[in-house]
Design a protein around this motif. Structure first.
Motif, PDB file in Angstrom:
ATOM      1  N   ILE A  52       0.842  -1.194   0.000  1.00 45.63           N
ATOM      2  CA  ILE A  52       0.000   0.000   0.000  1.00 45.63           C
ATOM      3  C   ILE A  52       0.882   1.250   0.000  1.00 45.63           C
ATOM      4  CG2 ILE A  52      -1.711   1.295   1.327  1.00 45.63           C
ATOM      5  CD1 ILE A  52      -2.722  -1.404   2.407  1.00 45.63           C
ATOM      6  N   LEU A  53       1.940   1.211   0.794  1.00 45.23           N
ATOM      7  CA  LEU A  53       2.858   2.347   0.876  1.00 45.23           C
ATOM      8  C   LEU A  53       3.531   2.613  -0.465  1.00 45.23           C
ATOM      9  CD1 LEU A  53       3.955   4.294   3.085  1.00 45.23           C
ATOM     10  CD2 LEU A  53       5.892   2.739   3.323  1.00 45.23           C
ATOM     11  N   ARG A  54       3.994   1.581  -1.133  1.00 41.63           N
ATOM     12  CA  ARG A  54       4.683   1.746  -2.415  1.00 41.63           C
ATOM     13  C   ARG A  54       3.740   2.224  -3.508  1.00 41.63           C
ATOM     14  NH1 ARG A  54       7.672  -1.135   0.696  1.00 41.63           N
ATOM     15  NH2 ARG A  54       9.926  -1.428   0.340  1.00 41.63           N
ATOM     16  N   ALA A  55       2.489   1.828  -3.434  1.00 43.88           N
ATOM     17  CA  ALA A  55       1.514   2.332  -4.412  1.00 43.88           C
ATOM     18  C   ALA A  55       1.370   3.844  -4.298  1.00 43.88           C
ATOM     19  CB  ALA A  55       0.164   1.653  -4.197  1.00 43.88           C
ATOM     20  N   ALA A  56       1.404   4.365  -3.063  1.00 44.02           N
ATOM     21  CA  ALA A  56       1.321   5.815  -2.869  1.00 44.02           C
ATOM     22  C   ALA A  56       2.606   6.506  -3.315  1.00 44.02           C
ATOM     23  CB  ALA A  56       1.031   6.127  -1.405  1.00 44.02           C
ATOM     24  N   PRO A 102      -2.297   3.235  -9.232  1.00 40.88           N
ATOM     25  CA  PRO A 102      -3.730   3.288  -8.913  1.00 40.88           C
ATOM     26  C   PRO A 102      -3.991   2.910  -7.458  1.00 40.88           C
ATOM     27  CG  PRO A 102      -3.381   2.200 -11.021  1.00 40.88           C
ATOM     28  CD  PRO A 102      -2.024   2.416 -10.420  1.00 40.88           C
ATOM     29  N   ARG A 103      -5.083   3.443  -6.923  1.00 47.80           N
ATOM     30  CA  ARG A 103      -5.421   3.200  -5.529  1.00 47.80           C
ATOM     31  C   ARG A 103      -5.542   1.706  -5.245  1.00 47.80           C
ATOM     32  NH1 ARG A 103     -10.765   6.004  -4.046  1.00 47.80           N
ATOM     33  NH2 ARG A 103      -9.461   7.797  -4.608  1.00 47.80           N
ATOM     34  N   PRO A 104      -4.828   1.199  -4.227  1.00 47.32           N
ATOM     35  CA  PRO A 104      -4.869  -0.244  -3.916  1.00 47.32           C
ATOM     36  C   PRO A 104      -6.121  -0.612  -3.111  1.00 47.32           C
ATOM     37  CG  PRO A 104      -3.387   0.852  -2.403  1.00 47.32           C
ATOM     38  CD  PRO A 104      -3.888   1.923  -3.350  1.00 47.32           C
ATOM     39  N   LEU A 155      -5.389   2.893   9.155  1.00 50.94           N
ATOM     40  CA  LEU A 155      -5.831   4.242   8.828  1.00 50.94           C
ATOM     41  C   LEU A 155      -4.719   5.012   8.115  1.00 50.94           C
ATOM     42  CD1 LEU A 155      -8.370   5.963   9.203  1.00 50.94           C
ATOM     43  CD2 LEU A 155      -7.356   6.885  11.285  1.00 50.94           C
ATOM     44  N   ALA A 156      -3.449   4.718   8.438  1.00 45.33           N
ATOM     45  CA  ALA A 156      -2.321   5.358   7.755  1.00 45.33           C
ATOM     46  C   ALA A 156      -2.305   4.972   6.279  1.00 45.33           C
ATOM     47  CB  ALA A 156      -1.011   4.957   8.429  1.00 45.33           C
ATOM     48  N   GLY A 157      -2.531   3.676   6.000  1.00 48.94           N
ATOM     49  CA  GLY A 157      -2.603   3.250   4.604  1.00 48.94           C
ATOM     50  C   GLY A 157      -3.748   3.913   3.872  1.00 48.94           C
ATOM     51  N   LEU A 158      -4.844   4.139   4.583  1.00 49.10           N
ATOM     52  CA  LEU A 158      -5.992   4.805   3.970  1.00 49.10           C
ATOM     53  C   LEU A 158      -5.677   6.270   3.708  1.00 49.10           C
ATOM     54  CD1 LEU A 158      -8.964   3.981   3.256  1.00 49.10           C
ATOM     55  CD2 LEU A 158      -9.628   5.112   5.393  1.00 49.10           C
TER      56      LEU A 158
END
Length: 374
Positions: free
Chosen positions: A62-66, A71-73, A108-111
């Protein structure tokens, strides 16, 4: 080099990976403690551990996607959220250690780094509305203490993660902006040179074309006038050639002081501390131009072939020395740029050398030395 965006990205990501690994180990010991104390069964602890491991394993993706603007994971966020809810249902807050707020804060951090902030705030408020009463009931904490503890974790963890992503994006945008400025500068210089050539040659070539056509028509009728026209064509061609040579010479000349300042700023922007000690007042214009080319080529060599963190540039009595660290073992010094620079200096009566000074070291030094007639 330390300031390169890719290195900054790796540092930030690996730091977060390390934090996740530390939290995972802490939770493993927490579950072992709960089992040894008879608070929960081994089966329950194993299931909770598997759910927690799932959430922790998904967070780096999730972190690397940001970080990479992918695209949103959504699928990863849903699976991570379900794992979080299930693990907390098995080990609610108050059973030996605060479980809920840390796990929920991580999700929540990933969100927060994947969706608009309004969505993150809404989920954060919903989680706080659930976690605070559970903490009060299970652990018997006062409402104020539970509110501060649970709420702080649900705010600090997402905010810190979001700030790290923001920091990376700022570094990336700054680097891209610098590259764009460099490309723009090159494009502007090409445009200037093309404009200068047009201004210099446009009129001359038009007149030459007209006079050549006139001379061709007169050659059969009035040879004397035709010869005069061709003489003027020859003169115009000579003038045009001289103007082009002057323009090219001006285009190829460099200002040594400006080049030193530019190279210093470029190397420091790339993460290499650069010191400059130059005595150039007694140098001839030709010597300054030659050393300016040497400084530029030396800086290019540092940026392309080293991971330098420091560079020292000295010029004294027409002798330039550029010394940098970060050279990985022995390497060739006969690249086209250095070879061309050597030929240019030798033709002008100077000398040139470039070599690794400590080839056996993993981060040896490279010395470029150029001497010109002062």
């Amino acid at each position: 080099m330390a300031a390169r965006p890719e290195l900054a990205r790796r540092v930030l990501l690996y730091w977060m990976d390390g934090m996740i690994a530390f939290i995972a180990v802490a939770f493993a010991f927490m579950l072992l403690g709960l089992v040894s104390g008879g608070t929960i069964s081994a089966e329950r602890a194993l299931l909770a551990g598997a759910l927690l491991l799932t959430q922790f394993a998904l967070f780096p993706f999730i972190l690397r996607a940001a970080y990479d603007d992918k695209p949103r994971p959504t699928v990863l966020l849903v699976i991570s959220g379900l794992a979080m809810l299930a693990s907390v249902a098995l080990v609610p807050p108050g059973l030996g250690a605060s479980t809920w707020e840390i796990v929920a804060g991580l999700w929540l951090a990933g969100l927060a780094i994947s969706v608009p902030w309004r969505v993150s705030v809404a989920f954060g408020v919903a989680l706080a509305a659930i976690t605070v009463p559970v903490a009060v009931v299970v652990s018997g904490l006062p409402l104020a203490v539970a509110l501060v503890g649970e709420g702080a974790t649900l705010v600090v963890t997402p905010l810190a993660t979001w700030l790290l992503v923001w920091l990376w994006r700022t570094i990336k945008e700054a680097h891209e902006s610098q590259e764009a400025k460099s490309r723009l500068a090159v494009a502007e210089e090409r445009l200037r040179f093309a404009r200068d050539l047009h201004d210099l040659l446009g009129h001359s070539l038009s007149v030459i074309s007209i006079k050549s056509e006139l001379a061709a028509k007169l050659s059969a009728k009035n040879t004397g006038r035709a010869a005069g026209e061709m003489s003027q064509v020859r003169e115009l061609a000579g003038v045009a050639l001289a103007e082009v040579q002057a323009a090219v010479e001006g285009y190829r000349s460099l200002d040594l002081s400006l080049e030193l300042a530019t190279v210093r700023a470029t190397l420091e922007a790339a993460g290499a501390r650069c010191t400059v000690k130059a005595h150039i007042d007694d140098l001839t214009p030709a010597a300054r131009t030659l050393l300016a080319w040497a400084v530029r080529e030396g800086a290019t060599n540092i940026l392309k072939h080293s991971t330098a963190t420091r560079c020292a540039i000295t010029i004294d009595r027409g002798v330039l020395e550029m010394r940098n660290n970060g050279v990985k073992g022995p390497r060739r010094t006969t690249g086209s740029g250095l070879r061309g620079l050597s030929e240019r200096l030798t033709a002008a009566g100077g000398t040139f050398s470039a070599s690794v000074t400590d080839a056996d070291s993993d981060s040896g030094e490279f010395l470029l030395r150029a001497a010109v007639p002062a």
